[in-house]
Write an enzyme that holds these catalytic residues in place. Structure first.
Site, PDB file in Angstrom:
ATOM      1  N   ALA A  76      34.996  36.163  56.586  1.00  0.00           N
ATOM      2  CA  ALA A  76      33.577  36.469  56.782  1.00  0.00           C
ATOM      3  C   ALA A  76      33.125  36.133  58.198  1.00  0.00           C
ATOM      4  O   ALA A  76      32.457  36.948  58.858  1.00  0.00           O
ATOM      5  CB  ALA A  76      32.729  35.703  55.760  1.00  0.00           C
ATOM      6  N   GLU A  77      33.496  34.963  58.690  1.00  0.00           N
ATOM      7  CA  GLU A  77      33.060  34.573  60.033  1.00  0.00           C
ATOM      8  C   GLU A  77      33.707  35.450  61.100  1.00  0.00           C
ATOM      9  O   GLU A  77      33.077  35.789  62.097  1.00  0.00           O
ATOM     10  CB  GLU A  77      33.329  33.102  60.321  1.00  0.00           C
ATOM     11  CG  GLU A  77      32.781  32.699  61.667  1.00  0.00           C
ATOM     12  CD  GLU A  77      32.338  31.260  61.765  1.00  0.00           C
ATOM     13  OE1 GLU A  77      31.857  30.896  62.856  1.00  0.00           O
ATOM     14  OE2 GLU A  77      32.455  30.508  60.787  1.00  0.00           O
ATOM     15  N   THR A  78      34.938  35.838  60.880  1.00  0.00           N
ATOM     16  CA  THR A  78      35.601  36.741  61.827  1.00  0.00           C
ATOM     17  C   THR A  78      34.845  38.059  61.920  1.00  0.00           C
ATOM     18  O   THR A  78      34.508  38.522  63.018  1.00  0.00           O
ATOM     19  CB  THR A  78      37.066  36.993  61.404  1.00  0.00           C
ATOM     20  OG1 THR A  78      37.776  35.755  61.443  1.00  0.00           O
ATOM     21  CG2 THR A  78      37.732  38.009  62.312  1.00  0.00           C
TER      22      THR A  78
END
Length: 140
Positions: free
Chosen positions: A56-58
């Site tokens: 998700a953060e990527t």
């Protein structure tokens, strides 16, 4: 918008490489990426929640850079993940869409699903957007 340099955005010898994250669709309004469950499990054989968070953060960070504009950088400020169900095998797919794209912050929703299309995780990432320091790599 042209596809950004994948080396700059996902790099080599980075966490994305170790987790097997691949971005499959590059669009600032809808970024898509996949990650294998194999190699990213916790001791009970389920996809590790931290791996979902990293996916998700990527995706959210790449989308933030793509939306930041030339000469700007974006870095994560807050990540929130709700894990709905377990993934045990195959690939999970994350779809990242902007909720807010502003001059100083951007917020994205990332929905992660298993191969049957069932939602495994919903995440929200807020990034702060700043002018790139002199000599730094940035969007564009």
């Amino acid at each position: 918008m042209n596809q950004p340099s994948t080396e700059f955005l996902v790099g080599t010898e980075q966490l994305t490489e170790k987790l097997g994250i691949e971005i499959t669709s590059w669009d600032p309004a809808r970024l898509v990426g996949t990650m294998p469950v194999a190699g990213n499990r916790q001791p009970y054989g389920l996809l590790h929640g931290g791996a979902s968070a990293a996916l998700a953060e990527t995706l959210g960070s790449v989308a933030a850079v793509m939306n930041a504009g030339e000469g700007r950088v974006a870095v994560g400020l807050e990540l929130s993940c709700t894990h709905h169900r377990a993934a045990r095998e195959g690939l999970v797919t994350g779809v990242c869409q902007p909720l807010h794209v502003g001059r100083s912050t951007s917020t994205f929703e990332i929905v992660i699903t298993d191969e049957s299309g069932k939602r495994t995780c919903t995440a929200r990432l807020t990034c702060v957007v700043r002018d790139a320091p002199p000599g730094a790599k940035s969007a564009g």
